[in-house]
Structures are given as C-alpha cells and as structure tokens.
Design a protein around this motif. Structure first.
Motif, mmCIF file in Angstrom:
data_model
loop_
_atom_site.group_PDB
_atom_site.id
_atom_site.type_symbol
_atom_site.label_atom_id
_atom_site.label_comp_id
_atom_site.label_asym_id
_atom_site.label_seq_id
_atom_site.Cartn_x
_atom_site.Cartn_y
_atom_site.Cartn_z
ATOM 1 N N ALA A 916 0.834 -1.211 0.000
ATOM 2 C CA ALA A 916 0.000 0.000 0.000
ATOM 3 C C ALA A 916 0.863 1.252 0.000
ATOM 4 O O ALA A 916 0.583 2.236 -0.709
ATOM 5 N N GLU A 917 1.929 1.221 0.798
ATOM 6 C CA GLU A 917 2.849 2.368 0.815
ATOM 7 C C GLU A 917 3.520 2.525 -0.547
ATOM 8 O O GLU A 917 3.722 3.651 -1.030
ATOM 9 N N ALA A 918 3.841 1.406 -1.186
ATOM 10 C CA ALA A 918 4.451 1.459 -2.514
ATOM 11 C C ALA A 918 3.488 2.079 -3.527
ATOM 12 O O ALA A 918 3.907 2.860 -4.397
ATOM 13 N N SER A 919 2.213 1.758 -3.396
ATOM 14 C CA SER A 919 1.214 2.339 -4.308
ATOM 15 C C SER A 919 1.149 3.852 -4.145
ATOM 16 O O SER A 919 1.010 4.589 -5.136
ATOM 17 N N ASP A 920 1.249 4.335 -2.898
ATOM 18 C CA ASP A 920 1.250 5.793 -2.661
ATOM 19 C C ASP A 920 2.479 6.441 -3.303
ATOM 20 O O ASP A 920 2.379 7.518 -3.913
ATOM 21 N N GLU A 921 3.628 5.807 -3.140
ATOM 22 C CA GLU A 921 4.846 6.356 -3.745
ATOM 23 C C GLU A 921 4.729 6.334 -5.267
ATOM 24 O O GLU A 921 5.192 7.261 -5.951
ATOM 25 N N TYR A 922 4.115 5.295 -5.790
ATOM 26 C CA TYR A 922 3.946 5.214 -7.242
ATOM 27 C C TYR A 922 3.119 6.378 -7.762
ATOM 28 O O TYR A 922 3.415 6.948 -8.824
ATOM 29 N N GLU A 923 2.076 6.776 -7.036
ATOM 30 C CA GLU A 923 1.250 7.909 -7.451
ATOM 31 C C GLU A 923 2.085 9.179 -7.512
ATOM 32 O O GLU A 923 1.952 9.992 -8.434
ATOM 33 N N ARG A 924 2.974 9.369 -6.529
ATOM 34 C CA ARG A 924 3.834 10.569 -6.534
ATOM 35 C C ARG A 924 4.765 10.564 -7.753
ATOM 36 O O ARG A 924 4.964 11.581 -8.404
ATOM 37 N N VAL A 925 5.333 9.395 -8.028
ATOM 38 C CA VAL A 925 6.319 9.312 -9.110
ATOM 39 C C VAL A 925 5.647 9.410 -10.472
ATOM 40 O O VAL A 925 6.119 10.110 -11.374
#
Length: 948
Positions: A916-925
C-alpha cells in the motif's frame, strides 16, 4: 698530490638480510603470491646499500651476463642510486624481471617537489620499461595463445587476451587474432624506443601504474614476469600522499590478483615505531589484505674487517681492532675514517708514508682521535675540495638534501659571485672523486649522506655569510617570479614552483612572501590535478589556505583564481568543509568586483564562484540553497554587459546550463533537462568557433553522453545506443592522447549508460563489455585517490550496474559478489557523510535484497529490504520544499522488493502494508514520469499476496 681512491667497500655483514630478501624473491617467482619487506634502521647502517646488493644479485641470478639490466647500481660510489640509468639498459634485450624504485624526499627542505616525486619516477624509471615488460609477457604467452586459437577458442576466450596486449578491440576484430600474433612478433623484433613509449602511454601516477601492472601481471596463460618495486626513505611519506596512495593501491591489487611482486620499503626505525609514518601503517595493513610481510631490523655490523682491509691492507692486528672498535659496526663511519686515512695530508700517519703498510703509533692515535665524531671527519674531507666546489655545495645545501644546479646558479648571480666553472662541473667533481653528492638527473643532484649537506652548509661561512647567501637564494627565486629573470628552461617550471612555495611559505619577513608562496602552490596544485594526483592536490590546497589567510583582500585583487584552485582540489577529495572559508571569501570578493564593474572578467568569475557554491550546497544535500545559487549564476550570465561570444562567458554559461539540467533531472522534469542539454550543445558550438581546440570535442561528447541518458530514460533506446557509441568512441580516442580526469569521468558515465542501453536493446554481450569498461575506469580513478569519496562511489555505481546486468541475465550467483562489494563501498562513503550517501546505500541494499530473494534466502532478503526502507524513509522526511524524485523512486523500488520476502518472514498483512505504501509512492512518481512497468509489478504483487 691526487687523492688515492677509496676502494668501493665490499658488501659485508648483511648476508642474512640479503638471503631473506632473496628467499622472498624465490617465493614470489614461484607463484606463492606477493611479498612485502621493510628494512628498518637508522641512517647510515646500509638500508639502501642492501637494496643495491639485491638488485645486483637478481641481475646475476636471473640474467647472468650482459643483458637488459646493467650489472649493478653502485657506479662511482653512488650511495643513493636505486634505479639504473636508462642509457645503461638494453631495451631490446630480453627482460628477466622488472625493477622500479621510488625515492622519497625530505619534507623539511626548501625545494622538495611534493607534487612531482611520483610522476618523475614513473616517467623516468618505469615508463621506459613497460614496453619491454609487455613484450616479454607476450613472448612467454605466445605459444599458449596459438594453442588456444588453434583449438577453436571462443571469441570470449580470445578477448581475454586483450588486456595483456593493451589493444582496444571489438568483437568483430577477434577474427584477426592470428594476424595480430604475427604483427606483434615482427614489432617485437624491432628496436625499442623508450621516449616513444612514454609519449604513447596515456596515463601515469597511482591509478595508472596499478592499472598497467594489473594488465601485464594478469595475462592469461604463460608465466608472468616477476617484479621488484622499492620505496626508499619511507619515513618521509607523510609529505607525499601520492606515493602513499600508490603503495596502498599497489599492495591491495597485488594481493587481490596474486601478482609475482616483491615490494621493498626502507625506513628509519624510530618513525616506524612511533606511528608518524603513513607508509608504515599501509605496510602493516597490507598483511590483512593478504600480502605476506617481513620486517627486517638492520643492526650494526659485527665485523667490518673486510671493508677495512680492502682500503688499508697493511694494518697490524691491534690497529685493525682499534679502528673497528671506533667504527662501532657503522659502515658509514668506517668509510669516512678510511677517507681520512687516505687523504694526502695523512700520508705521514703511515710507516714510510706507504699507504699499503701499517700506521705509526702517532698515526693511529691521530686517526682514532679524529674519528670521535663523524662530522669532524667530513669537515676535514670537505675542506680538501676546490673552493668553487665548496661554494656550490654550500649554496646547494640551502635548498635541501636534493638540489638543482640552475638554482645554485641563480644564487651565485644574486650574490654577484660568478665562478670560473659551471655549477654542473663543480657538482661533477663533488660526485667523483669526492663522493659527496650523486647525480639524479641532468640538472638535479643530491647529497650522498645528510651529514655531507650539514657540513656543506656550515662551511659556507668561509666564503659568504649564510644569511646573505639565503637572501641571495630567495631574491633569485623572487626575480624569476616577478619576470625580472627568465627560467633557464620551460621544463624547470615544476621545480621552480616547488622551490618558490617552500622558500616563501613560512617566510614572515618579506611582505611579498604570501603572494610568492601562493604562486608556487597554485602551480603545484595545477600540476597535481592535471596528472590526477588528487591526494597531493588536496594536501597542497590545505597549505595554500594558510598562505591565503596572510593576504588581505586588497592583495588578492586580480588573483582571485588563487582561491578557486584550492577549492577545486579540496572538492576533489570530498573536503568540503575545509573549502568553505575559501569559498565564502571567493564569492564575496568576486561579487564585489562584479558589482563595481560588470565585464567579461568579473562576470564569468562571479558566475563560476556562484556555481562552486551551488556545487557545495548540492554535495551537502541542501538543494534549495543550491538552486538559489544556480539562479544567481544564470542571472549574472544573462547580464547584457557581458559579451555573449567571450570564451570565459561561454564557459560559465555552459557550466550553468549543465548544472540546471542536473537539477531538472533530479526533479524528474526530463523535458526541461533535455532542453537545457540542447542549449548547452549550441553554446559549445559557438565556443568551438571563437576558441577552437581539441578539448572542445571532449566537452561536446560529455554533453552527448548526458543527452544519451535523457533518451534512455525517455525510452528512446536505439537513439541512446547510437549517441552513446559515438560519444564514448570520441572520448576514448581523446583519452589515448594523454590523461584527463574530466574525460575519464565522462567516459565512465558513457560506458555505464551504454551498458544499460545495450542491455535494453537485447545485446547482452555488448552490455557486459561496456559495464566492465566502466568498472575498469572507476577502479583506476579510485586507485588514484583511495581516500576520496567520489571515486569510491563511482566504483560502487559500476559494480551495481554490472550486478544488475548479471541478475537480468539470470546469473544471480555471479551478481551477488559485485553487489556485496558495492555495499561495502557505499557504507564507507555513508560513514564519511558524503552527498547522496544515504540514498545510494538504500538503493544498493534494495538490489542485494532482490538478489538474496532470488538465491532463496528470504530472511536475509527481508532484513536488507527493511534497512533500505528505513534509510530511504529518512531521506523522504528530510526533503526540502521541492521533492527529490530520486528519493521517492528508490523508496518505491525498495518497498516493492520487500513485499515477497516480508510475506515469507512476517506474514501477508505486513507485506500488504508495504505494498500500500508502494502504491502511494507510485502515485507521486507517476505524476512526473511514466513508469508503466511498475504498475504491472504492483498488480503482480497484489496477485501474489492474494494467492497466499
């Protein structure tokens, strides 16, 4: 009456030590790995003499009669000679072994060439022998190569021969290998040209010495030619960081690669024991690297009777005992006693004035009495030389243990004391027959013993007051610095800079001394940086900081480049805080000059200073301040008062635009980054028109490499390959003409990117070759400056690139050691607090975690990923107002890598939280760059967790 010659003293009392050295040699030659021997004793007990005897023994043992090397080093009683003269060697003969010695200089003397000792020894005494060394290696391996090729060896095996031949080949050229063998055989039959070999060689100093020797020792097949490398007077190593870097890199490479190398170090025992010698620490640490080390303590010689009888064969037994007791086992003292006994006025000491007979009782008493102090014996002998010899040596002694003839001439001129004979002729007589000095080069000589220099200096008062002589020496240097007198030869400029710096660095009486010392130090810094000796450049820069502190701001007007030179040198070793005071002063003074009069001198200077500040902040991770400094520099360059086609303005503009591109790339704004690079390329074309030169091709290719990176990131793989192949080719060709640190960095980056691009294009073999080339250059740069963080990071980058390539090729087992070595380097840089160290270490740990998972080590994979995530989260928390895309990208990759291992170790819920944290970072990138593969990876991990 002519002085009778003192017979060359026989080699006595050191048979055990010589045998120990030869035993180490036999072990080395027999393939048992490298050996390192330290010869420890105080001055005068024969350490250098033992080295000379080792040389003679090896020539006799390995060469026999006449051949490549002359039979010995001690010609004309030269007590200092550790390398044979090039004119004494037959460069076309078979090379039985390689011999190279490096003699360090006393750091307490006025003209010590701290920045030039290593380079001069490489150029004069190593480079000429590399071609014969390589030729002999080829001769030994030729049959092995032919056998391999005749058996249909694969192209990869043939390519393994390339490092030995020193030829850059492409895969398509392997088919010509048989012709190449014929060509090299024919070439080896022709006469060698040492000067041509030196000119053709593209590099020097620590990294290049190690790289070349590694290439030659690492030849596949055959038996490698063994070598001896000597460092004489290692107690002076604190003043020569370049030599320390060489020995450290040399011993490490020798241990890692199993070189057939015998390393010999001579050293004073007290400095060895008290911890003040860097080389002593390097030597002792080499044992942990896998080098077998031996420390030989050289004691006084118990029986010097053979040396005594060779000069005075008619002595009675009790006379022999009296003189030997007085000598106390010191061969140097006995040698001076014999010289006193054979002086013309001492004939009356012998019965019947026959030097071959016994001494009279009075003569024995006189000789024993005079021998109470070594210095008294030397004073008596010195007084027998011609007056012009005494004056020349007295003035030479003002320079130090080593001296230059032309500087003596300058002092004579300043004194108004022209002598009938040239200084070179007076020095020649001092060397032979008096053996007071030894010639090191056509213009440079050295006192054969330090006591000779002390006596020469003390004897000068018989002709001129020492203070007057010293003033004359300094005024001669000053006259050259001020342009009042010319240098005798442009080749003397390095020596002049060294002499100028050391003469005036601590002179507090002359108000011009800080400026004169700064002139010398800046020249030395430039020379050290030009040849890639970063340690020496930084050490000189630290000295220059102290000199510049003695100059008022007004005294720096017009010479602000004195501030930039040491800043660049300190940056090169990661000594940013040491550079800060200079940088603050530089920006302030350059800004004041620009505000007072904006012109084509003050504008570029101020812009470059601001860009130095931007680099400083960027290296420290303060991106906001870096961007502010960059913006100020761009404003200055855009000033209409500056000429748009002035070379210095263009240089500053290009640097500013490239800095802007780097910042845009960090932000993920690749469109602006590519636009900036295109602008830089156009500026370079203008610069090439107004100020042409071959270096412009290097600058253009360096920008081309960065454009290739943008194309690669944007997915234009074939465009990237085409550009990177062309630009790395240009850089490689330019680098073949001579060493250049900037070109090396660009070529390293180019090969690294080319490896990635070829891998994406499906050319796995080409990718591996390019990545290995990047690693080779990175290791070479690190060897030149093992203490600098930037080259260490470059090696880690290259190791990671190669590791990823092997991983993608399905060879996780081979990828693991490269990634592990990279991690060790990353931790070292991180401990030093270098820029981006936390970010890079986190990325490296992510790679290791992925490899550990593929090796079916889930616990290790989870631990590595957890450490990576913790480090990268700390980077995210410390971001400034403008986010750094790299932080989020590396954290995203770490989170994704952690998911499967965390699921296996800590359970599915913990893994889902990470995803889930990776998905949030993916949105930023993904808001800033397209990363479709990551979206696929997230979906795959979701399916993986759903199935558990």
């Amino acid at each position: 009456m002519p002085r009778p010659a003192v017979p060359a003293s026989p080699f006595v009392g050191r048979d055990a030590e010589l045998a120990a050295l030869l035993a180490c040699w036999e072990a080395v030659k027999g393939g048992e790995g490298p050996r390192a021997v330290a010869l420890l004793a105080e001055s005068g007990l024969g350490k250098t003499r033992l080295v000379q005897e080792l040389y003679a023994a090896l020539v006799q043992r390995e060469q026999g009669g006449v051949g490549y090397w002359p039979s010995g080093l001690r010609r004309e009683r030269d007590d200092l000679k550790v390398n044979p003269g090039l004119d004494e060697c037959d460069l076309n003969a078979q090379l039985p072994f390689l011999w190279w010695a490096l003699r360090l200089t006393n750091p307490g003397e006025r003209n010590r060439a701290t920045a030039g000792v290593l380079m001069s020894h490489v150029t004069d005494h190593l480079v000429p022998h590399l071609e014969p060394f390589q030729r002999e290696q080829r001769r030994r391996q030729r049959l092995v190569k032919l056998a391999k090729l005749g058996a249909g060896t694969a192209a990869d095996a043939a390519l393994d021969l390339v490092p030995v031949l020193g030829i850059v080949k492409k895969v398509a050229e392997v088919g010509a290998e048989l012709k190449g063998i014929h060509d090299e055989w024919r070439r080896d039959a022709t006469a060698g040209d040492a000067l041509a070999g030196a000119a053709a060689r593209r590099s020097s100093l620590a990294s290049d010495v190690v790289t070349d020797l590694s290439r030659l020792f690492g030849a596949p097949g055959g038996r490698a030619v063994p070598a001896v490398i000597v460092v004489d007077d290692g107690q002076f190593s604190a003043a020569d960081p370049g030599a320390c870097a060489l020995v450290e890199a040399l011993l490490k490479a020798a241990a890692d690669e199993g070189w057939p190398l015998l390393f010999v170090l001579t050293h004073w025992e007290r400095e060895w024991a008290d911890g003040s010698s860097p080389l002593a620490r390097v030597f002792e640490a080499s044992a942990d690297e896998g080098v077998e080390t031996v420390a030989l303590r050289i004691e006084p010689i118990e029986d010097l009777s053979e040396q005594l009888r060779a000069a005075l064969p008619g002595l009675l037994p009790h006379q022999e005992r009296a003189l030997l007791d007085r000598a106390g086992g010191n061969p140097l003292l006995l040698d001076e006693m014999l010289r006193a006994a054979l002086s013309p006025r001492a004939r009356g000491w012998f019965a019947g004035r026959d030097l071959a007979g016994p001494l009279t009782d009075g003569g024995l008493r006189e000789l024993v009495t005079r021998s109470g102090r070594l210095v008294d014996l030397v004073f008596d002998r010195f007084a027998e030389t011609a007056a012009d010899v005494q004056v020349a040596l007295g003035l030479a002694a003002l320079q130090g243990d080593e001296f230059e003839d032309w500087l003596v001439e300058e002092a004579l001129h300043a004194l108004g004391r022209e002598q009938e004979r040239r200084t070179a002729d007076a020095v020649a007589e001092a060397a032979n027959p008096h053996a007071l000095v030894a010639r090191l080069s056509y213009t440079r000589a050295a006192f054969s013993q330090r006591v000779y220099r002390e006596v020469a200096r003390d004897s000068l008062v018989a002709f001129v007051d020492e203070a007057e002589a010293l003033t004359a020496y300094l005024s001669g240097l000053k006259a050259i610095a001020l342009g009042e007198r010319p240098l005798p030869d442009a080749g003397q400029l390095p020596t002049f800079h060294a002499a100028l710096a050391h003469a005036f660095e601590f002179d507090l009486d002359d108000p011009d001394s800080p400026r004169l010392a700064a002139t010398g130090l800046s020249g030395m810094i430039g020379r050290a940086r030009d040849v890639g000796d970063l340690e020496t450049a930084a050490a000189l820069a630290a000295r220059m900081v102290r000199v510049l502190d003695r100059l008022d701001d007004g005294e720096l007007d017009g010479d602000l480049w004195w501030l930039r030179a040491p800043v660049s040198a300190l940056f090169g070793m990661g000594m940013d805080e040491e550079a800060r005071p200079l940088l603050v002063r530089l920006v302030r003074l350059a800004g004041e000059a620009y505000e007072d009069d904006a012109n084509d001198w003050s504008g570029p200077l101020y812009a470059q200073a601001l860009l130095d500040v931007a680099d400083f902040y960027s290296r420290g991770g303060e991106d906001r301040k870096s961007v502010e400094s960059l913006a100020m520099a761009l404003d200055v360059i855009a000033d209409p008062a500056l000429s748009p086609d002035d070379p210095e303005v263009l240089e500053a503009a290009i640097r500013a635009v490239l800095a802007y591109e780097a910042n845009a790339s960090r932000r993920g704004d690749l469109a602006k980054a590519e636009e900036a690079l295109s602008r830089a390329h156009a500026l370079m074309e203008t610069l090439a028109e107004v100020d042409p030169g071959p270096w412009r091709s290097a600058q253009s290719a360096a920008v081309g490499v960065r454009l290739g990176r943008i194309a690669l990131v944007n997915g234009r793989v074939h465009e990237a390959v085409k550009r990177l192949v062309a630009d790395t080719g240009v850089l490689e060709e330019l680098l073949a003409h001579g060493p250049d640190a900037d070109i090396e960095v660009s070529l390293l980056q180019g090969y690294h990117l080319l490896g990635q691009a070829l891998g994406l294009a499906g050319d796995s073999r080409g990718a591996g070759s390019a990545l290995r080339s990047a690693l080779r250059i990175a290791r070479q740069r690190q060897a030149a400056a093992p203490g600098a963080t930037e080259p260490t990071s470059e090696v880690a980058d290259a190791l990671e690139g190669l590791s990823k390539h092997l991983r993608d090729a399905g060879d996780a087992q081979s990828a693991w050691p490269h990634a592990t070595e990279a991690m060790e380097l990353r931790r070292r840089v991180h401990a030093a607090g270098a820029t981006d160290a936390t970010l890079r270490l986190g990325a490296n740990l992510t790679l290791l975690s992925e490899l550990a998972w593929s090796r079916e080590e889930p616990n290790l994979a989870q631990a590595l990923a957890s450490e990576a995530i913790a480090l990268l989260r700390s980077c995210e928390r410390h971001e400034e107002e403008e986010p750094d895309l790299r932080v989020h990208w590396f954290l995203l990759l770490a989170l994704l890598a952690a998911v499967p291992a965390t699921a296996a170790v800590n359970g599915t819920d913990a893994a889902r939280a990470l995803l889930a944290e990776a998905s949030d970072e993916y949105e930023r990138v993904s808001d800033r760059v397209e990363v479709p593969d990551v979206a696929d990876q997230i979906r795959a991990l979701e399916e993986f967790l759903a199935g558990r």
